[in-house]
Design an enzyme around this catalytic site. Structure first.
Site, PDB file in Angstrom:
ATOM      1  N   LEU A  60       0.880  -1.165   0.000  1.00  0.00           N
ATOM      2  CA  LEU A  60       0.000   0.000   0.000  1.00  0.00           C
ATOM      3  C   LEU A  60       0.916   1.213   0.000  1.00  0.00           C
ATOM      4  O   LEU A  60       1.922   1.224   0.716  1.00  0.00           O
ATOM      5  CB  LEU A  60      -0.892   0.026   1.246  1.00  0.00           C
ATOM      6  CG  LEU A  60      -1.967  -1.060   1.368  1.00  0.00           C
ATOM      7  CD1 LEU A  60      -2.676  -0.942   2.710  1.00  0.00           C
ATOM      8  CD2 LEU A  60      -2.973  -0.957   0.231  1.00  0.00           C
ATOM      9  N   ASP A  61       0.582   2.237  -0.788  1.00  0.00           N
ATOM     10  CA  ASP A  61       1.467   3.395  -0.806  1.00  0.00           C
ATOM     11  C   ASP A  61       1.383   4.145   0.518  1.00  0.00           C
ATOM     12  O   ASP A  61       0.507   3.896   1.349  1.00  0.00           O
ATOM     13  CB  ASP A  61       1.194   4.297  -2.010  1.00  0.00           C
ATOM     14  CG  ASP A  61      -0.199   4.881  -2.018  1.00  0.00           C
ATOM     15  OD1 ASP A  61      -0.614   5.420  -0.980  1.00  0.00           O
ATOM     16  OD2 ASP A  61      -0.874   4.816  -3.057  1.00  0.00           O
ATOM     17  N   ALA A  62       2.303   5.064   0.718  1.00  0.00           N
ATOM     18  CA  ALA A  62       2.463   5.704   2.026  1.00  0.00           C
ATOM     19  C   ALA A  62       1.192   6.399   2.501  1.00  0.00           C
ATOM     20  O   ALA A  62       0.890   6.409   3.699  1.00  0.00           O
ATOM     21  CB  ALA A  62       3.628   6.693   1.988  1.00  0.00           C
TER      22      ALA A  62
ATOM     23  N   THR B  45      -1.943   5.620   1.726  1.00  0.00           N
ATOM     24  CA  THR B  45      -3.109   4.738   1.808  1.00  0.00           C
ATOM     25  C   THR B  45      -3.144   4.044   3.165  1.00  0.00           C
ATOM     26  O   THR B  45      -2.116   3.605   3.680  1.00  0.00           O
ATOM     27  CB  THR B  45      -3.080   3.693   0.681  1.00  0.00           C
ATOM     28  OG1 THR B  45      -3.085   4.363  -0.576  1.00  0.00           O
ATOM     29  CG2 THR B  45      -4.286   2.775   0.756  1.00  0.00           C
TER      30      THR B  45
END
Length: 205
Positions: free
Chosen positions: A63-65, A67
Site C-alpha cells: 500500500l502506498d504511504a 493509503t
C-alpha cells in the site's frame, strides 16, 4: 552447494542450534505516512516497525504511504507467494474519497476496465457509498491502481482506505494496531481456490 535438511535433523551454526522460526500471520491497520517495506532509505517509518513480534514478518503486497487500511504481514513465504499470484485473484476492497461526483458513465468505465499505461485493468465491482466516495473491489494488484483508475476518469483520489484484504477486515483495529490471525483464518487463506475469469459491474446506488 545446496544442503537439504530433513525433519528431525539438528542444524548448528558456530556451535549454536538453529531452530525453525514460528510461522506468524499478522493483520495490520496501516496508518497514513508509513511505507510498506522493511527498511526505508529516506528514514520514513515502516509497517514492519509497527509489529512487535520476535518473528520477522514482511508485508504481502504493498500500500502506498498515503493509503490506510488492511495489510497482511507474514514469514510464510509459500503463502505470501500464493496470495500475490494473479491466478488466485485475491479480493481487495477499497473505499476511495475522490474529487467531484462521478456519474454513472464513470462508474461503468471503472467497472469494465480502464486503459492505463500498463494495459487495461481487469473488471472491477464498483458501487457508490456517498456522492464523492466509491467502493472498488479488485482482483489484481498493480502499482497505485485505484489512484490511477480514478485519475483516468477525471476524479483523482483524495483519500484511499483498504477495508478488506482476502476477506480480512481491520474492524476493531485502530490505525497502527495489529493482531495475529486465528488458525481458522490462516486455514481459509491457505485453501483459497484459483479464481475463474469473470466480469463485474457497478452496483445500483
Amino acid at each position: 552447494m545446496n544442503t537439504f535438511v530433513a525433519r528431525g535433523d539438528r542444524v548448528e551454526l558456530d556451535g549454536e542450534e538453529v531452530r525453525a522460526q514460528r510461522l506468524a500471520y499478522v493483520l495490520l491497520h496501516k496508518p497514513r505516512g508509513t511505507v510498506t517495506t522493511a527498511r526505508d532509505p529516506q528514514g520514513r517509518p515502516t509497517v514492519v516497525e509497527l509489529v512487535d513480534l520476535p518473528e520477522r514478518v514482511v508485508p504481502v503486497g504493498r500500500l502506498d504511504a498515503d493509503t490506510t487500511g488492511a495489510l497482511l504481514l507474514t514469514n510464510d513465504g509459500p503463502l505470501a507467494h500464493q496470495l500475490a499470484h494473479p491466478r488466485y485473484g485475491v479480493e481487495k476492497v477499497y473505499a476511495a474519497d475522490v474529487e467531484g461526483r462521478p456519474n454513472e458513465t464513470a462508474l461503468r468505465q471503472l467497472a469494465s476496465g480502464i486503459e492505463l499505461d500498463d494495459g487495461v485493468t481487469a473488471p472491477a465491482h464498483v458501487r457508490r457509498l456517498a456522492p464523492s466516495r466509491l467502493e472498488l473491489t479488485l482482483h489484481e494488484g498493480r502499482n497505485r491502481q485505484v489512484r490511477r483508475m480514478c485519475e483516468a476518469i477525471g476524479h483523482p483520489v483524495v483519500h484511499l482506505h483498504r477495508t478488506r484484504y482476502a476477506g480480512l477486515t481491520v474492524e476493531g483495529l485502530e490505525p497502527g494496531r495489529w493482531r495475529e490471525l486465528e488458525p481458522s483464518e490462516v486455514d481459509v487463506l491457505r485453501s483459497r481456490p484459483e479464481r475463474p475469469p469473470g466480469r463485474s459491474g457497478p452496483a445500483p446506488d
